[in-house]
Design an enzyme around this catalytic site. Structure first.
Site, PDB file in Angstrom:
ATOM      1  N   ASP A  52       4.119   9.649  -2.557  1.00 59.65           N
ATOM      2  CA  ASP A  52       3.672  10.783  -1.764  1.00 59.65           C
ATOM      3  C   ASP A  52       4.687  10.549  -0.459  1.00 59.65           C
ATOM      4  O   ASP A  52       4.226   9.477   0.487  1.00 59.65           O
ATOM      5  CB  ASP A  52       2.382  10.614  -1.372  1.00 59.65           C
ATOM      6  CG  ASP A  52       2.044  11.863  -0.468  1.00 59.65           C
ATOM      7  OD1 ASP A  52       1.754  13.311  -0.939  1.00 59.65           O
ATOM      8  OD2 ASP A  52       1.706  11.681   0.619  1.00 59.65           O
ATOM      9  N   TYR A 108       7.323  11.877   7.857  1.00 66.09           N
ATOM     10  CA  TYR A 108       7.093  10.327   7.871  1.00 66.09           C
ATOM     11  C   TYR A 108       8.342   9.619   8.195  1.00 66.09           C
ATOM     12  O   TYR A 108       8.192   8.514   8.461  1.00 66.09           O
ATOM     13  CB  TYR A 108       6.678   9.819   6.528  1.00 66.09           C
ATOM     14  CG  TYR A 108       5.247  10.333   6.015  1.00 66.09           C
ATOM     15  CD1 TYR A 108       4.246  10.854   6.813  1.00 66.09           C
ATOM     16  CD2 TYR A 108       5.017  10.374   4.674  1.00 66.09           C
ATOM     17  CE1 TYR A 108       3.249  11.413   6.474  1.00 66.09           C
ATOM     18  CE2 TYR A 108       3.872  10.902   4.327  1.00 66.09           C
ATOM     19  CZ  TYR A 108       2.863  11.657   5.118  1.00 66.09           C
ATOM     20  OH  TYR A 108       1.866  12.084   4.489  1.00 66.09           O
ATOM     21  N   LYS A 158       6.979  16.661   1.769  1.00 63.96           N
ATOM     22  CA  LYS A 158       6.276  17.886   2.583  1.00 63.96           C
ATOM     23  C   LYS A 158       7.126  18.459   3.554  1.00 63.96           C
ATOM     24  O   LYS A 158       8.008  17.630   4.249  1.00 63.96           O
ATOM     25  CB  LYS A 158       4.993  17.114   3.011  1.00 63.96           C
ATOM     26  CG  LYS A 158       4.046  16.221   2.218  1.00 63.96           C
ATOM     27  CD  LYS A 158       2.662  16.158   2.831  1.00 63.96           C
ATOM     28  CE  LYS A 158       1.925  15.142   1.872  1.00 63.96           C
ATOM     29  NZ  LYS A 158       2.649  13.839   2.183  1.00 63.96           N
ATOM     30  N   HIS A 185       3.078  20.969   4.645  1.00 58.54           N
ATOM     31  CA  HIS A 185       2.189  20.174   5.091  1.00 58.54           C
ATOM     32  C   HIS A 185       1.065  20.412   5.813  1.00 58.54           C
ATOM     33  O   HIS A 185      -0.005  19.715   5.779  1.00 58.54           O
ATOM     34  CB  HIS A 185       3.097  19.104   5.998  1.00 58.54           C
ATOM     35  CG  HIS A 185       2.513  17.616   6.111  1.00 58.54           C
ATOM     36  ND1 HIS A 185       3.498  16.651   6.329  1.00 58.54           N
ATOM     37  CD2 HIS A 185       1.289  16.976   6.108  1.00 58.54           C
ATOM     38  CE1 HIS A 185       3.020  15.573   6.297  1.00 58.54           C
ATOM     39  NE2 HIS A 185       1.406  15.830   6.154  1.00 58.54           N
ATOM     40  N   THR A 241      -2.629   4.173   0.181  1.00 54.75           N
ATOM     41  CA  THR A 241      -1.594   3.227   0.308  1.00 54.75           C
ATOM     42  C   THR A 241      -2.191   1.788   0.627  1.00 54.75           C
ATOM     43  O   THR A 241      -3.355   1.629   0.950  1.00 54.75           O
ATOM     44  CB  THR A 241      -0.600   3.691   1.384  1.00 54.75           C
ATOM     45  OG1 THR A 241       0.334   2.909   1.333  1.00 54.75           O
ATOM     46  CG2 THR A 241      -1.200   3.592   2.688  1.00 54.75           C
TER      47      THR A 241
HETATM   48  P1  NDP Z   1      -6.105   4.727   2.615  1.00 60.83           P
HETATM   49  O1  NDP Z   1      -7.398   5.542   2.692  1.00 60.83           O
HETATM   50  O2  NDP Z   1      -5.559   4.358   1.076  1.00 60.83           O
HETATM   51  O3  NDP Z   1      -6.106   3.686   3.877  1.00 60.83           O
HETATM   52  C1  NDP Z   1      -4.953   2.817   3.702  1.00 60.83           C
HETATM   53  C2  NDP Z   1      -5.337   1.321   4.486  1.00 60.83           C
HETATM   54  O4  NDP Z   1      -6.570   0.783   3.570  1.00 60.83           O
HETATM   55  C3  NDP Z   1      -4.193   0.641   4.864  1.00 60.83           C
HETATM   56  O5  NDP Z   1      -4.774  -0.041   6.155  1.00 60.83           O
HETATM   57  C4  NDP Z   1      -4.697  -0.673   3.712  1.00 60.83           C
HETATM   58  O6  NDP Z   1      -4.606  -1.779   4.393  1.00 60.83           O
HETATM   59  C5  NDP Z   1      -6.204  -0.464   3.501  1.00 60.83           C
HETATM   60  N1  NDP Z   1      -6.288  -0.798   2.176  1.00 60.83           N
HETATM   61  C6  NDP Z   1      -5.686  -0.504   1.127  1.00 60.83           C
HETATM   62  N2  NDP Z   1      -6.400  -1.180  -0.091  1.00 60.83           N
HETATM   63  C7  NDP Z   1      -7.463  -1.857   0.216  1.00 60.83           C
HETATM   64  C8  NDP Z   1      -8.785  -2.389  -0.130  1.00 60.83           C
HETATM   65  N3  NDP Z   1      -8.727  -2.543  -1.343  1.00 60.83           N
HETATM   66  N4  NDP Z   1      -9.772  -2.950   0.676  1.00 60.83           N
HETATM   67  C9  NDP Z   1      -9.221  -2.698   1.889  1.00 60.83           C
HETATM   68  N5  NDP Z   1      -8.552  -2.215   2.351  1.00 60.83           N
HETATM   69  C10 NDP Z   1      -7.506  -1.552   1.909  1.00 60.83           C
HETATM   70  O7  NDP Z   1      -5.279   5.976   3.225  1.00 60.83           O
HETATM   71  P2  NDP Z   1      -4.329   6.461   4.467  1.00 60.83           P
HETATM   72  O8  NDP Z   1      -5.088   6.985   5.532  1.00 60.83           O
HETATM   73  O9  NDP Z   1      -3.078   5.531   4.882  1.00 60.83           O
HETATM   74  O10 NDP Z   1      -3.535   7.532   3.827  1.00 60.83           O
HETATM   75  C11 NDP Z   1      -2.815   7.432   2.311  1.00 60.83           C
HETATM   76  C12 NDP Z   1      -1.669   8.284   2.246  1.00 60.83           C
HETATM   77  O11 NDP Z   1      -2.058   9.615   2.208  1.00 60.83           O
HETATM   78  C13 NDP Z   1      -0.468   8.180   3.382  1.00 60.83           C
HETATM   79  O12 NDP Z   1       0.180   6.957   3.226  1.00 60.83           O
HETATM   80  C14 NDP Z   1       0.138   9.780   3.020  1.00 60.83           C
HETATM   81  O13 NDP Z   1       1.060   9.407   2.130  1.00 60.83           O
HETATM   82  C15 NDP Z   1      -0.908  10.560   2.593  1.00 60.83           C
HETATM   83  N6  NDP Z   1      -1.573  11.339   4.030  1.00 60.83           N
HETATM   84  C16 NDP Z   1      -1.328  12.633   4.108  1.00 60.83           C
HETATM   85  C17 NDP Z   1      -1.701  13.304   5.245  1.00 60.83           C
HETATM   86  C18 NDP Z   1      -1.454  14.804   5.178  1.00 60.83           C
HETATM   87  O14 NDP Z   1      -1.627  15.598   6.290  1.00 60.83           O
HETATM   88  N7  NDP Z   1      -1.305  15.357   4.030  1.00 60.83           N
HETATM   89  C19 NDP Z   1      -2.520  12.811   6.279  1.00 60.83           C
HETATM   90  C20 NDP Z   1      -2.586  11.290   6.091  1.00 60.83           C
HETATM   91  C21 NDP Z   1      -2.295  10.671   5.091  1.00 60.83           C
HETATM   92  P3  NDP Z   1      -3.305  -2.987   3.743  1.00 60.83           P
HETATM   93  O15 NDP Z   1      -2.017  -2.218   3.661  1.00 60.83           O
HETATM   94  O16 NDP Z   1      -3.465  -3.991   4.556  1.00 60.83           O
HETATM   95  O17 NDP Z   1      -3.763  -3.162   2.471  1.00 60.83           O
END
Ligand code: NDP
Length: 297
Positions: free
Chosen positions: A45, A50, A78, A108, A238
């Site tokens: 994604d 980004y 997006k 987006h 992620t």
């Molecule tokens: P997540 O809910 O996947 O959160 C990611 C965070 O969780 C990272 O900091 C990661 O840290 C931590 N994490 C991952 N796995 C675990 C685990 N098993 N236990 C504890 N912590 C964990 O989502 P995000 O908010 O990062 O968003 C994901 C994706 O969604 C983005 O990268 C993007 O592609 C998309 N997105 C789209 C948006 C839109 O407007 N369309 C807006 C926001 C996001 P670590 O790396 O240290 O594991």
């Protein structure tokens, strides 16, 4: 051509991976995407905003050199913020990604008007429809649309959106939107599924997640991801860590939350609403939902 099935677990390249325009290539992100592909993710994604489509493209090319071919990887990107030139922006995304087509191209967000960006959502959707007709955007969709915004788009769309990607976790769950998307055949993709664990720790779900995870011998992250899947949505998550990538992938394994657990997580989450992204843009709609909920209690 029949549209490709959308792999239900997408590896996100936004949030912590997002960078500035013209930043040098982020080798750590290329490595993370490669690791995601090695562990089994087949959906990536990305987004114009980004500023890292080059990294996504570099990983897709490197994976192809190793035998995971382009056609096996579902690439989403997006459009935002340069909505006034959708064809030009799309062409630049293809160049940065180093691909001749994307599997899914999303608008987006709907947070613009002719006075702010020179085009309406309808104008931009018409451009996306042309990109779809050309074959270079195999499927098209939207992101961050609420029910009225989606209803409006469906009123004029010649090509219906395949997906609406929205923030989705128990603290941010728009029930009306889930129902409407299901009714209209628009798949929901949920981003930030782990927010209750990583962004809003300390809320009423903590104890519930701990208990349910213990009952299933799964992690709390897996319970949240499974909840999203059992609410009928795709996942966009992620991590930079390989063991956590595996944790995400294991969510598709042969286990389920009980109906009661899904209901409990939903109802506990509903009383503690939190949104991580696009808060300002959603403020009015969220206030209306809060007011409705206030009447119920
Ligand atoms: P997540 O809910 O996947 O959160 C990611 C965070 O969780 C990272 O900091 C990661 O840290 C931590 N994490 C991952 N796995 C675990 C685990 N098993 N236990 C504890 N912590 C964990 O989502 P995000 O908010 O990062 O968003 C994901 C994706 O969604 C983005 O990268 C993007 O592609 C998309 N997105 C789209 C948006 C839109 O407007 N369309 C807006 C926001 C996001 P670590 O790396 O240290 O594991």
């Amino acid at each position: 051509m029949t549209p490709a099935a959308i792999p239900p677990l997408a590896f996100g390249t936004g949030t912590s991976w997002s960078t500035a325009v013209d930043a040098p290539l982020d080798a750590a992100l290329v490595t993370a995407i490669m690791t995601a592909l090695h562990t089994g993710f087949r959906h990536l994604d990305g987004a114009e905003s980004y500023n890292n489509e080059r990294e996504l493209g570099a990983a897709v090319a490197a994976a192809a050199a190793e035998g995971v071919m382009r056609e096996e990887v579902f690439v989403t990107t997006k459009l935002w913020p340069t909505v006034s030139d959708a064809p030009g922006t799309f062409a630049r995304s293809l160049t940065r990604l180093g691909v001749s087509y994307v599997d899914l191209y999303l608008l987006h967000c709907p947070f613009f008007t002719p006075s702010t960006h020179g085009v309406s959502v309808r104008d931009v959707w018409t451009s996306l429809e042309s990109l779809h007709t050309s074959g270079a955007a195999r499927q098209i969709g939207v992101s961050n649309f609420n029910t009225p915004q989606l209803r409006s788009l469906l009123g004029y769309a010649r090509v219906r959106p395949a997906v609406n990607q929205v923030e989705l976790h128990p603290y941010c769950c728009d029930e009306e939107l889930l129902r409407y998307c299901a009714q209209e055949g628009v798949a929901v993709a949920g981003y930030s599924p782990l927010a209750p664990l990583v962004r809003f720790r300390g809320g009423p779900l903590d104890a519930v997640l701990e208990r349910v995870a213990g009952e299933h011998a799964k992690t709390q992250a897996q319970v949240l991801l499974k909840w999203v899947r059992q609410r009928g949505a795709l996942v966009v998550a992620t991590t930079g860590k390989e063991d956590r990538m595996r944790e995400v992938l294991e969510v598709e394994g042969d286990w389920e939350l009980t109906e009661e657990e899904v209901k409990e997580i939903t109802s506990v989450g509903r009383k503690h609403r939190r949104r991580a992204f696009w808060k300002k843009e959603y403020a009015e709609a969220d206030a209306a939902v809060e007011a409705e909920m206030g009447k119920e209690t």
